[in-house]
Design a protein around this motif. Structure first.
Motif, short mmCIF file in Angstrom:
data_model
loop_
_atom_site.label_atom_id
_atom_site.label_comp_id
_atom_site.label_asym_id
_atom_site.label_seq_id
_atom_site.Cartn_x
_atom_site.Cartn_y
_atom_site.Cartn_z
N ASP A 62 8.00 -5.05 -3.00
CA ASP A 62 8.70 -4.64 -1.78
C ASP A 62 9.91 -5.52 -1.46
O ASP A 62 10.94 -5.03 -0.99
CB ASP A 62 7.73 -4.66 -0.59
CG ASP A 62 6.80 -3.46 -0.58
OD1 ASP A 62 5.85 -3.47 0.23
OD2 ASP A 62 7.01 -2.52 -1.37
N SER A 63 9.81 -6.81 -1.73
CA SER A 63 10.86 -7.74 -1.31
C SER A 63 12.18 -7.56 -2.06
O SER A 63 13.20 -8.10 -1.63
CB SER A 63 10.37 -9.18 -1.47
OG SER A 63 10.03 -9.44 -2.82
N ASP A 90 15.30 -15.70 -3.37
CA ASP A 90 15.27 -15.15 -4.73
C ASP A 90 15.41 -16.26 -5.77
O ASP A 90 15.33 -16.00 -6.99
CB ASP A 90 16.40 -14.14 -4.93
CG ASP A 90 16.24 -12.91 -4.05
OD1 ASP A 90 17.25 -12.46 -3.47
OD2 ASP A 90 15.10 -12.41 -3.92
#
Lengths: 114, 109
Positions: A62-63, A90
């Protein structure tokens, strides 16, 4: 000998983009689902994305949905991860892998920082 | 997205036996999750030990075995060796995104 060699990592500013590549050899790349996995510094493994052999099915954590795109070029035995709108979270070592067969690259470091 | 849970840390004596488990927030772990187990040592890429619940690779030491136990996936180490000290991760395949557990730091002491 099976080899997966990632490239394309580096330092990028928040909001920037990077494209990771993974060159595969020693196995029939076009027959396998391929995965990207990442590991933030000092943290656990995180599954990022997967693509089926012909590239018609893709799934994402999802991220990264809407920001990352997994793709492949079977003629070039290559896997890619296009990363847009990068965020500090990230920052990680990104591995390409065929987890069932036990094929893992050594990883490429992506650092998102101003 | 599902949450996959592992013991944060475990300790085993040399020669001893220990079981690591892998649970799912969605309910019982089944063979349909194709449970995977990985070993990672500091500074190294992960290594796949077990796939599809209980299948081993040629490089997987015989002392490691995978199973389903009480609604969870399990990795049992029988006859622990000092070189087994590492972080162990499970991975479950859901329909769509797959999910890693948080990892178990195994100490052989």
């Amino acid at each position: 000998e099976v080899q997966l060699v990632e490239s394309g990592g580096g330092l990028v500013q928040p909001g920037g983009s990077l494209r990771l590549s993974c060159a595969a050899s020693g196995f029939t790349f076009s027959s396998y689902w391929m995965t990207w996995v990442r590991q933030a510094p000092g943290k656990g493994l995180e599954w990022v994305a997967i693509i089926n052999p012909d590239g018609s099915e893709k799934y994402y954590v999802d991220s990264v949905k809407g920001r990352f795109t997994i793709s492949r070029d079977n003629a070039k035995n290559s896997l890619y991860l296009q990363m847009n709108s990068l965020r500090a979270e990230d920052t990680a070592v990104y591995y390409c892998a065929q987890v069932r067969s036990g094929y893992w690259g050594q990883g490429t470091l992506v650092t998102v920082s101003s | 997205q599902a949450v996959v849970t592992q013991e944060p840390s475990l300790t085993v004596s040399p020669g001893g036996t220990v079981t690591l488990t892998c649970g799912s927030s969605t309910g019982a772990v089944t063979s349909g999750h194709y449970p995977f187990w990985f070993q990672q040592k500091p500074g190294q890429a992960p290594r796949t030990l077990i796939y599809d619940t209980n299948n081993k690779h040629s490089w997987t030491p015989a002392r490691f075995s995978g199973s389903l136990l009480g609604g969870k996936a399990a990795l049992t180490l029988s006859g622990a060796q000092p070189e087994d000290e590492a972080e162990y991760y499970c991975l479950l395949a859901y329909s769509g995104p797959w999910v890693f557990g948080g990892g178990t730091k195994l100490t052989v002491l």
